[in-house]
Design a protein around this motif. Structure first.
Motif, PDB file in Angstrom:
ATOM      1  N   ARG A 155       0.851  -1.179   0.000  1.00 49.23           N
ATOM      2  CA  ARG A 155       0.000   0.000   0.000  1.00 49.23           C
ATOM      3  C   ARG A 155       0.885   1.227   0.000  1.00 49.23           C
ATOM      4  O   ARG A 155       2.037   1.163   0.411  1.00 49.23           O
ATOM      5  N   LEU A 156       0.291   2.322  -0.399  1.00 50.93           N
ATOM      6  CA  LEU A 156       1.061   3.560  -0.448  1.00 50.93           C
ATOM      7  C   LEU A 156       0.629   4.522   0.644  1.00 50.93           C
ATOM      8  O   LEU A 156      -0.564   4.635   0.940  1.00 50.93           O
ATOM      9  N   HIS A 157       1.621   5.198   1.223  1.00 55.41           N
ATOM     10  CA  HIS A 157       1.345   6.342   2.101  1.00 55.41           C
ATOM     11  C   HIS A 157       0.221   6.073   3.093  1.00 55.41           C
ATOM     12  O   HIS A 157      -0.821   6.710   3.038  1.00 55.41           O
ATOM     13  N   ASP A 158       0.467   5.149   3.970  1.00 57.35           N
ATOM     14  CA  ASP A 158      -0.538   4.822   4.978  1.00 57.35           C
ATOM     15  C   ASP A 158      -0.519   5.872   6.086  1.00 57.35           C
ATOM     16  O   ASP A 158       0.382   5.903   6.919  1.00 57.35           O
ATOM     17  N   ARG A 159      -1.507   6.725   6.072  1.00 57.55           N
ATOM     18  CA  ARG A 159      -1.549   7.841   7.021  1.00 57.55           C
ATOM     19  C   ARG A 159      -1.831   7.396   8.451  1.00 57.55           C
ATOM     20  O   ARG A 159      -1.697   8.181   9.382  1.00 57.55           O
ATOM     21  N   GLU A 160      -2.274   6.160   8.608  1.00 57.80           N
ATOM     22  CA  GLU A 160      -2.526   5.686   9.967  1.00 57.80           C
ATOM     23  C   GLU A 160      -1.242   5.292  10.681  1.00 57.80           C
ATOM     24  O   GLU A 160      -1.223   5.096  11.881  1.00 57.80           O
ATOM     25  N   LEU A 161      -0.169   5.176   9.940  1.00 57.78           N
ATOM     26  CA  LEU A 161       1.115   4.805  10.545  1.00 57.78           C
ATOM     27  C   LEU A 161       1.986   6.048  10.739  1.00 57.78           C
ATOM     28  O   LEU A 161       1.911   6.985   9.948  1.00 57.78           O
ATOM     29  N   PRO A 162       2.803   6.029  11.807  1.00 61.28           N
ATOM     30  CA  PRO A 162       3.678   7.178  12.057  1.00 61.28           C
ATOM     31  C   PRO A 162       4.548   7.498  10.842  1.00 61.28           C
ATOM     32  O   PRO A 162       5.141   6.598  10.258  1.00 61.28           O
ATOM     33  N   GLY A 163       4.561   8.757  10.461  1.00 61.15           N
ATOM     34  CA  GLY A 163       5.412   9.193   9.355  1.00 61.15           C
ATOM     35  C   GLY A 163       4.835   8.919   7.978  1.00 61.15           C
ATOM     36  O   GLY A 163       5.470   9.231   6.975  1.00 61.15           O
ATOM     37  N   CYS A 164       3.655   8.320   7.930  1.00 60.52           N
ATOM     38  CA  CYS A 164       3.005   8.034   6.640  1.00 60.52           C
ATOM     39  C   CYS A 164       3.984   7.366   5.662  1.00 60.52           C
ATOM     40  O   CYS A 164       4.373   7.938   4.646  1.00 60.52           O
ATOM     41  N   PRO A 165       4.388   6.120   5.967  1.00 62.30           N
ATOM     42  CA  PRO A 165       5.432   5.456   5.163  1.00 62.30           C
ATOM     43  C   PRO A 165       5.058   5.362   3.679  1.00 62.30           C
ATOM     44  O   PRO A 165       3.885   5.216   3.345  1.00 62.30           O
ATOM     45  N   ASP A 166       6.071   5.437   2.828  1.00 63.82           N
ATOM     46  CA  ASP A 166       5.830   5.448   1.388  1.00 63.82           C
ATOM     47  C   ASP A 166       5.286   4.117   0.875  1.00 63.82           C
ATOM     48  O   ASP A 166       4.346   4.085   0.103  1.00 63.82           O
ATOM     49  N   LEU A 167       5.923   3.017   1.289  1.00 65.03           N
ATOM     50  CA  LEU A 167       5.444   1.690   0.898  1.00 65.03           C
ATOM     51  C   LEU A 167       5.163   0.887   2.171  1.00 65.03           C
ATOM     52  O   LEU A 167       6.004   0.835   3.068  1.00 65.03           O
ATOM     53  N   VAL A 168       3.993   0.269   2.206  1.00 61.04           N
ATOM     54  CA  VAL A 168       3.588  -0.466   3.409  1.00 61.04           C
ATOM     55  C   VAL A 168       3.248  -1.902   3.042  1.00 61.04           C
ATOM     56  O   VAL A 168       2.414  -2.144   2.159  1.00 61.04           O
ATOM     57  N   PHE A 169       3.919  -2.842   3.727  1.00 54.92           N
ATOM     58  CA  PHE A 169       3.722  -4.270   3.489  1.00 54.92           C
ATOM     59  C   PHE A 169       3.032  -4.832   4.729  1.00 54.92           C
ATOM     60  O   PHE A 169       3.696  -5.261   5.673  1.00 54.92           O
ATOM     61  N   ARG A 170       1.716  -4.775   4.740  1.00 57.74           N
ATOM     62  CA  ARG A 170       0.964  -5.061   5.959  1.00 57.74           C
ATOM     63  C   ARG A 170       1.203  -6.464   6.494  1.00 57.74           C
ATOM     64  O   ARG A 170       1.425  -6.649   7.675  1.00 57.74           O
ATOM     65  N   SER A 171       1.141  -7.451   5.596  1.00 59.42           N
ATOM     66  CA  SER A 171       1.230  -8.827   6.081  1.00 59.42           C
ATOM     67  C   SER A 171       2.613  -9.127   6.650  1.00 59.42           C
ATOM     68  O   SER A 171       2.773  -9.969   7.528  1.00 59.42           O
ATOM     69  N   ARG A 172       3.611  -8.417   6.179  1.00 58.79           N
ATOM     70  CA  ARG A 172       4.985  -8.609   6.684  1.00 58.79           C
ATOM     71  C   ARG A 172       5.307  -7.668   7.827  1.00 58.79           C
ATOM     72  O   ARG A 172       6.349  -7.763   8.458  1.00 58.79           O
ATOM     73  N   LYS A 173       4.423  -6.724   8.037  1.00 59.75           N
ATOM     74  CA  LYS A 173       4.646  -5.669   9.039  1.00 59.75           C
ATOM     75  C   LYS A 173       5.970  -4.950   8.812  1.00 59.75           C
ATOM     76  O   LYS A 173       6.799  -4.811   9.704  1.00 59.75           O
ATOM     77  N   LYS A 174       6.145  -4.536   7.579  1.00 64.09           N
ATOM     78  CA  LYS A 174       7.346  -3.806   7.194  1.00 64.09           C
ATOM     79  C   LYS A 174       6.963  -2.580   6.367  1.00 64.09           C
ATOM     80  O   LYS A 174       5.952  -2.604   5.669  1.00 64.09           O
ATOM     81  N   VAL A 175       7.794  -1.573   6.497  1.00 67.55           N
ATOM     82  CA  VAL A 175       7.564  -0.367   5.699  1.00 67.55           C
ATOM     83  C   VAL A 175       8.879   0.102   5.085  1.00 67.55           C
ATOM     84  O   VAL A 175       9.960  -0.168   5.605  1.00 67.55           O
ATOM     85  N   ILE A 176       8.753   0.791   3.967  1.00 65.26           N
ATOM     86  CA  ILE A 176       9.918   1.413   3.329  1.00 65.26           C
ATOM     87  C   ILE A 176       9.671   2.916   3.192  1.00 65.26           C
ATOM     88  O   ILE A 176       8.594   3.336   2.751  1.00 65.26           O
ATOM     89  N   PHE A 177      10.657   3.676   3.614  1.00 69.06           N
ATOM     90  CA  PHE A 177      10.663   5.108   3.344  1.00 69.06           C
ATOM     91  C   PHE A 177      11.671   5.388   2.235  1.00 69.06           C
ATOM     92  O   PHE A 177      12.766   4.829   2.241  1.00 69.06           O
ATOM     93  N   VAL A 178      11.286   6.247   1.314  1.00 68.52           N
ATOM     94  CA  VAL A 178      12.231   6.719   0.309  1.00 68.52           C
ATOM     95  C   VAL A 178      12.491   8.185   0.630  1.00 68.52           C
ATOM     96  O   VAL A 178      11.587   9.021   0.542  1.00 68.52           O
ATOM     97  N   HIS A 179      13.698   8.469   1.060  1.00 72.87           N
ATOM     98  CA  HIS A 179      13.989   9.806   1.551  1.00 72.87           C
ATOM     99  C   HIS A 179      14.860  10.618   0.605  1.00 72.87           C
ATOM    100  O   HIS A 179      15.877  10.132   0.122  1.00 72.87           O
ATOM    101  N   GLY A 180      14.438  11.839   0.378  1.00 70.49           N
ATOM    102  CA  GLY A 180      15.277  12.803  -0.325  1.00 70.49           C
ATOM    103  C   GLY A 180      16.401  13.233   0.608  1.00 70.49           C
ATOM    104  O   GLY A 180      16.160  13.522   1.777  1.00 70.49           O
ATOM    105  N   CYS A 181      17.631  13.248   0.069  1.00 75.22           N
ATOM    106  CA  CYS A 181      18.803  13.493   0.926  1.00 75.22           C
ATOM    107  C   CYS A 181      18.783  14.882   1.551  1.00 75.22           C
ATOM    108  O   CYS A 181      19.207  15.067   2.684  1.00 75.22           O
ATOM    109  N   PHE A 182      18.288  15.865   0.830  1.00 71.38           N
ATOM    110  CA  PHE A 182      18.256  17.224   1.361  1.00 71.38           C
ATOM    111  C   PHE A 182      17.185  17.368   2.434  1.00 71.38           C
ATOM    112  O   PHE A 182      17.476  17.733   3.571  1.00 71.38           O
ATOM    113  N   TRP A 183      15.969  17.037   2.117  1.00 72.68           N
ATOM    114  CA  TRP A 183      14.846  17.261   3.042  1.00 72.68           C
ATOM    115  C   TRP A 183      14.951  16.423   4.297  1.00 72.68           C
ATOM    116  O   TRP A 183      14.473  16.813   5.356  1.00 72.68           O
TER     117      TRP A 183
END
Ligand code: ZN
Length: 141
Positions: free
Chosen positions: A39-67
């Motif tokens: 799933r994308l941008h799950d607002r119910e999770l802290p930080g609204c992670p970019d990619l959310v893998f619910r069944s694995r309970k894992k998230v990926i953030f893709v971060h811009g180096c400057f921001w």
């Protein structure tokens, strides 16, 4: 050109540059091609992670180096004007990221943070994403 046009144009540019462009799309396409669904941008999770893998309970953030102030990264250098303003603003971003990661960990989520400057080598990136998502939950990244 008049100001209305300029404002309108910058509004369009903002929407084009929204969250669905650039580094995040690289990661999304690659992850999808590896056969993972998310799933994308799950607002119910802290930080609204970019990619959310619910069944694995894992998230990926893709971060811009400057921001997100990638430590030691060239791209994270502060502008030479209004340096204090940027230091405060970006410092706050960084603190928020740390807080969100802690909150996610407390809720039992595992977090992988991918930095914009490290997305060039797609083979390496694919291995990294694959091993993060396949790993048992005690494995640390
Ligand atoms: Zn970087």
């Amino acid at each position: 050109m008049d100001t209305v046009d300029a404002a309108k144009r910058s509004e369009i540019m903002r929407s084009v540059r929204g969250r669905d462009t650039g580094p995040e799309m690289v990661v999304r396409r690659l992850t999808h091609s590896l056969g993972f669904r998310y799933r994308l941008h799950d607002r119910e999770l802290p930080g609204c992670p970019d990619l959310v893998f619910r069944s694995r309970k894992k998230v990926i953030f893709v971060h811009g180096c400057f921001w997100h102030q990638h430590k030691g990264c060239q791209r994270a250098q502060l502008p030479t004007s209004r340096t204090e303003y940027w230091a405060a603003k970006l410092g706050a971003n960084k603190k928020r990221d740390v807080r969100n990661c802690r909150k996610l960990a407390r809720l039992g989520w595992e977090v992988l943070t991918l930095w914009e400057c490290r997305l060039g080598d797609l083979d390496r990136l694919a291995r990294r994403i694959g091993s993060f998502l396949h790993a048992e939950s005690e494995q640390k990244y």
